[in-house]
Structures are given as structure tokens and as C-alpha cells.
Design an enzyme around this catalytic site. Sequence first.
Site, PDB file in Angstrom:
ATOM      1  N   GLN A   1     -94.108 -15.600 -20.732  1.00 45.61           N
ATOM      2  CA  GLN A   1     -94.818 -14.316 -20.882  1.00 45.61           C
ATOM      3  C   GLN A   1     -96.092 -14.538 -21.691  1.00 45.61           C
ATOM      4  OE1 GLN A   1     -91.758 -11.051 -22.041  1.00 45.61           O
ATOM      5  NE2 GLN A   1     -90.786 -12.983 -22.532  1.00 45.61           N
ATOM      6  N   ASN A   2     -96.259 -15.735 -22.228  1.00 45.04           N
ATOM      7  CA  ASN A   2     -97.368 -15.959 -23.160  1.00 45.04           C
ATOM      8  C   ASN A   2     -98.691 -16.112 -22.433  1.00 45.04           C
ATOM      9  OD1 ASN A   2     -95.388 -15.887 -25.036  1.00 45.04           O
ATOM     10  ND2 ASN A   2     -95.330 -18.092 -25.426  1.00 45.04           N
TER      11      ASN A   2
ATOM     12  N   THR B   1     -88.389 -14.412 -27.430  1.00 42.41           N
ATOM     13  CA  THR B   1     -88.852 -13.133 -26.882  1.00 42.41           C
ATOM     14  C   THR B   1     -87.986 -12.003 -27.400  1.00 42.41           C
ATOM     15  OG1 THR B   1     -89.321 -11.833 -24.891  1.00 42.41           O
ATOM     16  CG2 THR B   1     -87.549 -13.453 -24.703  1.00 42.41           C
TER      17      THR B   1
ATOM     18  N   TYR C   1    -109.393  -9.649 -27.903  1.00 43.32           N
ATOM     19  CA  TYR C   1    -108.961 -10.800 -27.092  1.00 43.32           C
ATOM     20  C   TYR C   1    -109.758 -12.056 -27.430  1.00 43.32           C
ATOM     21  CZ  TYR C   1    -105.506  -8.217 -24.516  1.00 43.32           C
ATOM     22  OH  TYR C   1    -104.371  -7.515 -24.201  1.00 43.32           O
TER      23      TYR C   1
ATOM     24  N   HIS D   1     -97.671 -12.861 -17.438  1.00 38.53           N
ATOM     25  CA  HIS D   1     -98.606 -11.892 -18.039  1.00 38.53           C
ATOM     26  C   HIS D   1    -100.033 -12.409 -18.088  1.00 38.53           C
ATOM     27  CE1 HIS D   1     -94.977  -9.776 -20.189  1.00 38.53           C
ATOM     28  NE2 HIS D   1     -95.097  -9.428 -18.918  1.00 38.53           N
TER      29      HIS D   1
ATOM     30  N   PRO E   1     -84.666 -16.314 -34.096  1.00 38.08           N
ATOM     31  CA  PRO E   1     -84.111 -16.158 -35.450  1.00 38.08           C
ATOM     32  C   PRO E   1     -83.376 -14.841 -35.643  1.00 38.08           C
ATOM     33  CG  PRO E   1     -86.488 -16.651 -35.525  1.00 38.08           C
ATOM     34  CD  PRO E   1     -86.135 -16.391 -34.086  1.00 38.08           C
TER      35      PRO E   1
ATOM     36  N   ASP F   1    -101.231 -17.721 -24.008  1.00 38.71           N
ATOM     37  CA  ASP F   1    -101.901 -18.912 -24.551  1.00 38.71           C
ATOM     38  C   ASP F   1    -101.706 -20.079 -23.579  1.00 38.71           C
ATOM     39  OD1 ASP F   1     -99.443 -20.407 -25.129  1.00 38.71           O
ATOM     40  OD2 ASP F   1     -99.158 -19.106 -26.876  1.00 38.71           O
TER      41      ASP F   1
HETATM   42  C1  BJW Z   1     -89.286 -16.542 -32.814  1.00 37.90           C
HETATM   43  C2  BJW Z   1     -89.969 -17.247 -33.760  1.00 37.90           C
HETATM   44  C3  BJW Z   1     -89.767 -18.613 -33.747  1.00 37.90           C
HETATM   45  C4  BJW Z   1     -90.511 -15.235 -34.053  1.00 37.90           C
HETATM   46  N1  BJW Z   1     -88.964 -19.167 -32.838  1.00 37.90           N
HETATM   47  N2  BJW Z   1     -88.491 -17.095 -31.919  1.00 37.90           N
HETATM   48  C5  BJW Z   1     -88.308  -0.408 -17.865  1.00 37.90           C
HETATM   49  C6  BJW Z   1     -87.863   0.188 -19.025  1.00 37.90           C
HETATM   50  C7  BJW Z   1     -88.778   0.643 -19.991  1.00 37.90           C
HETATM   51  C8  BJW Z   1     -90.156   0.484 -19.816  1.00 37.90           C
HETATM   52  C9  BJW Z   1     -90.593  -0.102 -18.654  1.00 37.90           C
HETATM   53  C10 BJW Z   1     -89.678  -0.543 -17.704  1.00 37.90           C
HETATM   54  N3  BJW Z   1     -90.375  -1.105 -16.691  1.00 37.90           N
HETATM   55  C11 BJW Z   1     -91.703  -1.047 -16.979  1.00 37.90           C
HETATM   56  C12 BJW Z   1     -91.863  -0.416 -18.177  1.00 37.90           C
HETATM   57  C13 BJW Z   1     -93.160  -0.132 -18.858  1.00 37.90           C
HETATM   58  C14 BJW Z   1     -93.721  -1.329 -19.600  1.00 37.90           C
HETATM   59  C15 BJW Z   1     -92.725  -1.752 -20.663  1.00 37.90           C
HETATM   60  O1  BJW Z   1     -91.971  -2.688 -20.530  1.00 37.90           O
HETATM   61  N4  BJW Z   1     -92.738  -1.056 -21.790  1.00 37.90           N
HETATM   62  C16 BJW Z   1     -91.830  -1.358 -22.900  1.00 37.90           C
HETATM   63  C17 BJW Z   1     -92.627  -1.705 -24.152  1.00 37.90           C
HETATM   64  C18 BJW Z   1     -90.929  -0.180 -23.138  1.00 37.90           C
HETATM   65  N5  BJW Z   1     -94.022  -2.437 -18.686  1.00 37.90           N
HETATM   66  C19 BJW Z   1     -95.184  -2.495 -18.040  1.00 37.90           C
HETATM   67  O2  BJW Z   1     -96.044  -1.639 -18.179  1.00 37.90           O
HETATM   68  C20 BJW Z   1     -95.394  -3.659 -17.094  1.00 37.90           C
HETATM   69  N6  BJW Z   1     -95.904  -3.208 -15.859  1.00 37.90           N
HETATM   70  C21 BJW Z   1     -95.235  -2.425 -15.032  1.00 37.90           C
HETATM   71  O3  BJW Z   1     -94.082  -2.104 -15.239  1.00 37.90           O
HETATM   72  O4  BJW Z   1     -95.942  -2.054 -13.941  1.00 37.90           O
HETATM   73  C22 BJW Z   1     -95.355  -1.198 -12.983  1.00 37.90           C
HETATM   74  C23 BJW Z   1     -96.263  -1.197 -11.773  1.00 37.90           C
HETATM   75  C24 BJW Z   1     -95.772  -1.608 -10.562  1.00 37.90           C
HETATM   76  C25 BJW Z   1     -96.619  -1.625  -9.440  1.00 37.90           C
HETATM   77  C26 BJW Z   1     -97.937  -1.207  -9.578  1.00 37.90           C
HETATM   78  C27 BJW Z   1     -98.441  -0.811 -10.800  1.00 37.90           C
HETATM   79  C28 BJW Z   1     -97.586  -0.795 -11.921  1.00 37.90           C
HETATM   80  C29 BJW Z   1     -96.455  -4.609 -17.611  1.00 37.90           C
HETATM   81  C30 BJW Z   1     -96.078  -5.255 -18.899  1.00 37.90           C
HETATM   82  C31 BJW Z   1     -97.223  -6.152 -19.374  1.00 37.90           C
HETATM   83  C32 BJW Z   1     -96.990  -6.633 -20.782  1.00 37.90           C
HETATM   84  N7  BJW Z   1     -98.144  -7.295 -21.266  1.00 37.90           N
HETATM   85  C33 BJW Z   1     -98.169  -7.789 -22.635  1.00 37.90           C
HETATM   86  C34 BJW Z   1     -99.636  -7.940 -23.065  1.00 37.90           C
HETATM   87  C35 BJW Z   1    -100.264  -9.194 -22.439  1.00 37.90           C
HETATM   88  C36 BJW Z   1    -101.643  -9.440 -22.970  1.00 37.90           C
HETATM   89  C37 BJW Z   1    -101.654  -9.607 -24.480  1.00 37.90           C
HETATM   90  O5  BJW Z   1    -100.972 -10.505 -25.010  1.00 37.90           O
HETATM   91  O6  BJW Z   1    -102.358  -8.840 -25.127  1.00 37.90           O
HETATM   92  O7  BJW Z   1     -97.461  -9.027 -22.724  1.00 37.90           O
HETATM   93  S1  BJW Z   1     -97.269  -6.762 -23.806  1.00 37.90           S
HETATM   94  C38 BJW Z   1     -96.681  -8.082 -24.793  1.00 37.90           C
HETATM   95  O8  BJW Z   1     -95.240  -8.077 -24.748  1.00 37.90           O
HETATM   96  C39 BJW Z   1     -97.156  -9.372 -24.114  1.00 37.90           C
HETATM   97  C40 BJW Z   1     -95.920 -10.225 -24.187  1.00 37.90           C
HETATM   98  O9  BJW Z   1     -95.954 -11.220 -23.191  1.00 37.90           O
HETATM   99  C41 BJW Z   1     -94.805  -9.223 -24.001  1.00 37.90           C
HETATM  100  C42 BJW Z   1     -93.487  -9.691 -24.509  1.00 37.90           C
HETATM  101  O10 BJW Z   1     -93.518  -9.877 -25.886  1.00 37.90           O
HETATM  102  P1  BJW Z   1     -92.706 -11.088 -26.519  1.00 37.90           P
HETATM  103  O11 BJW Z   1     -93.212 -12.362 -25.998  1.00 37.90           O
HETATM  104  O12 BJW Z   1     -91.260 -10.828 -26.392  1.00 37.90           O
HETATM  105  O13 BJW Z   1     -93.191 -11.008 -28.051  1.00 37.90           O
HETATM  106  P2  BJW Z   1     -92.660 -10.111 -29.246  1.00 37.90           P
HETATM  107  O14 BJW Z   1     -93.719 -10.127 -30.275  1.00 37.90           O
HETATM  108  O15 BJW Z   1     -92.166  -8.795 -28.795  1.00 37.90           O
HETATM  109  O16 BJW Z   1     -91.373 -10.879 -29.779  1.00 37.90           O
HETATM  110  C43 BJW Z   1     -91.442 -12.137 -30.381  1.00 37.90           C
HETATM  111  C44 BJW Z   1     -90.018 -12.643 -30.586  1.00 37.90           C
HETATM  112  O17 BJW Z   1     -90.114 -13.961 -31.104  1.00 37.90           O
HETATM  113  C45 BJW Z   1     -89.192 -11.829 -31.589  1.00 37.90           C
HETATM  114  O18 BJW Z   1     -87.906 -11.581 -31.026  1.00 37.90           O
HETATM  115  C46 BJW Z   1     -89.075 -12.761 -32.792  1.00 37.90           C
HETATM  116  O19 BJW Z   1     -87.845 -12.623 -33.497  1.00 37.90           O
HETATM  117  C47 BJW Z   1     -89.157 -14.102 -32.137  1.00 37.90           C
HETATM  118  N8  BJW Z   1     -89.642 -15.170 -32.990  1.00 37.90           N
HETATM  119  N9  BJW Z   1     -90.719 -16.345 -34.533  1.00 37.90           N
HETATM  120  C48 BJW Z   1     -88.329 -18.338 -31.941  1.00 37.90           C
HETATM  121  N10 BJW Z   1     -90.403 -19.410 -34.668  1.00 37.90           N
END
Ligand code: BJW
Length: 263
Positions: free
Chosen positions: A103-104, A202, A69, A121, A228, A106
Site C-alpha cells: 500500500q506504500n 498496516t 507530497y 495506492h 507492534p 515510497d
Molecule cells: C509498524 C511499525 C513497525 C508502526 N513495524 N509495524 C469499506 C468500509 C469502509 C470504508 C470504505 C470501504 N471501502 C471503501 C471505503 C472508503 C475508503 C476507506 O477505506 N476509508 C476508511 C478510512 C474508512 N477507501 C477508499 O476511498 C478507496 N477507494 C475506493 O473505495 O474507491 C471506490 C471506487 C470504486 C470505483 C470507482 C471510484 C471509486 C481508496 C483508498 C486509497 C487510500 N489511499 C491512501 C493515501 C495514498 C497516498 C498518500 O500516502 O498520501 O493510502 S490512505 C493511506 O492509508 C495510504 C495507505 O496506503 C493506507 C493504509 O495505511 P497503512 O499503510 O495501514 O498505514 P497506517 O498509518 O494506518 O498504519 C501503520 C501501521 O504500522 C500501524 O498499525 C502501526 O502500528 C504499524 N507500525 N511502526 C511494523 N516499525
Amino acid sequence: MTGPELAEAGRLLAAARRPVVFTGAGMSAESGVPTFRDAQTGLWQRYDPQELATPAAFRADPALVWGWYEARRHGVLRARPNPGHRAVAAIQARLPETVVITQNVDDLHERGGVPAPVRLHGSLFAPRCSACARPASLPSDLPPSADPPEPHDGPLDPPACGGCGAPVRPGVVWFGEALPSAALDAAVEAASGCDLLLTVGTSALVHPAAEIPLVAARLGAPVVQVNPVPTPLDAICAVNLRGPAGEMLPALVRAAWPDADAG
Ligand code: BJW
Ligand code: ZN
């Protein structure tokens, strides 16, 4: 940049009064901040981000996770908002009821001119105690006259809490943790009342955040996506703008308001 999709998205934005802009890591990609699912660099290539971003990983190896981090925080300190961030600010300046939900972790929306995005997040800049949740301060690595630090690379022991001595943790939401309830409530409320949802950069794989565009679509708001590549949201989108946020968002603002300063 022209085309029927852009023209249609511009019409939808020009007609909106209460849009929601929902952003993910692709929003900051053109600022040089790697997306969550991008290949990592340096030492971190060996690790899967999905396995580092968990409470269990921090318990098992606090220095590994804190070092990751800190490396990312230093990378963000060196980054600058891109034209996409400025276009989002231009939308909010035109339509003051715009709600930006990110969700970011930053701070590039804030530096790009959106003062108070809804943060689902957490933030790289709000560490807290892993035991008593007391807010902790970060090393003051940005004195006004200094350049941002070189990216940190490698494990680093987290500081100890000034109150109870437990390790300080990043103020982000890890897998398995609940999202901050005030932020999630604000996001659901905004999505429920919006008249356009613009989803940007996202993969829509992480829940419950990925449900925010679905809430808007279910209640009849058109959804415009900027990415994209295809995502699971394609099917619910009125318009898919296939391209990078730093180009598509300024073009979208110009399509909606030809006189606008789109950043
Ligand atoms: C461009 C580009 C350009 C490139 N222009 N675009 C339902 C179904 C299945 C699973 C679950 C569910 N509900 C919950 C879950 C479990 C889990 C989950 O979702 N798992 C999945 C992976 C399957 N969720 C959780 O655990 C959440 N908590 C929870 O459910 O708690 C329950 C609870 C309730 C009550 C008490 C206790 C518990 C928490 C989720 C937290 C996620 N945190 C993170 C880490 C944050 C810190 C860190 O950054 O290290 O957040 S994970 C990570 O993913 C981060 C992001 O915010 C998040 C989303 O990612 P994002 O932003 O979409 O990025 P990428 O990399 O995936 O995609 C980038 C995109 O950009 C791509 O599409 C590219 O094409 C595009 N791109 N260049 C425009 N120039
Ligand atoms: Zn403490």
C-alpha cells in the site's frame, strides 16, 4: 529473538511455496518515513492526512496538497531501506513465486531488493496531469553527485501539464478514487492462490486493500501478522508477531531458514 510464535511463523514460512507479503506504512517506519496515521511534523502538524489525501483537497488548494507530497517525497529520497525490506527481498530470493503487495507510495521495497511490488495506492514518483492523465516528470532533484534535497516544507504550486496546462497531481490513490484495476486484480489473484500471507505494518483500516489478507484467510491460507500493536486482522491470524518489522522480519527469515542471510 525466540519464542513459540516466531518458531510457528518460521515453520509456516519454511513450508510455503507461494507466499504473499502484504505491506503498509509500518514497513518503512524504521527507515524514518512516518506512517500515514503518525503525528505529522513541521507545518503539516496542523493538517489531518485523511483530509489532505482527497481529490477535493487538491481542487480546493493544489499548492497545499502538492507541497505536502513534495515534502514527503523528499523525506523518502533521504530514507534508506531497513532490515525489514531486505528480509522481504530474502524471502522472494528463496521463494521466487513470492508476490509482494504494498500500500506504500515510497520506493523502499524496490531499493531493498524487490524489483516489482504490486502497488495498490500508486507512487510518490509517478505524477500525472490532473485533467488529461499525461505522465509528468518531477524536478530532477537528485543529480548523481548531489545529496538528496532538504525536505520541502510548505505549500508549493504544482507544475503545469506539458500537454494541456492543467495542474500536475501526485500519482497516488486518494480516498474516493478507484485503485488501479491491474494492481487490484493481481493482488486478489495472488491472495487467492497463496499458501501463506504475511501482513506487515498496516492498520488494516483502508479498503479495499484491507480485504487482501481476508481473501487469503477465507481460502484457507494461514495469515501471519507483524505489527507492534493489535489490528482488526488479529482475529484471522494464525500467528501475531508483536514487534517492529525491522526486527521481526529478519528474525522470521532466520527461524524459517537458519542458514539464510536475512539482511
Ligand atoms: C509498524 C511499525 C513497525 C508502526 N513495524 N509495524 C469499506 C468500509 C469502509 C470504508 C470504505 C470501504 N471501502 C471503501 C471505503 C472508503 C475508503 C476507506 O477505506 N476509508 C476508511 C478510512 C474508512 N477507501 C477508499 O476511498 C478507496 N477507494 C475506493 O473505495 O474507491 C471506490 C471506487 C470504486 C470505483 C470507482 C471510484 C471509486 C481508496 C483508498 C486509497 C487510500 N489511499 C491512501 C493515501 C495514498 C497516498 C498518500 O500516502 O498520501 O493510502 S490512505 C493511506 O492509508 C495510504 C495507505 O496506503 C493506507 C493504509 O495505511 P497503512 O499503510 O495501514 O498505514 P497506517 O498509518 O494506518 O498504519 C501503520 C501501521 O504500522 C500501524 O498499525 C502501526 O502500528 C504499524 N507500525 N511502526 C511494523 N516499525
Ligand atoms: Zn494534461
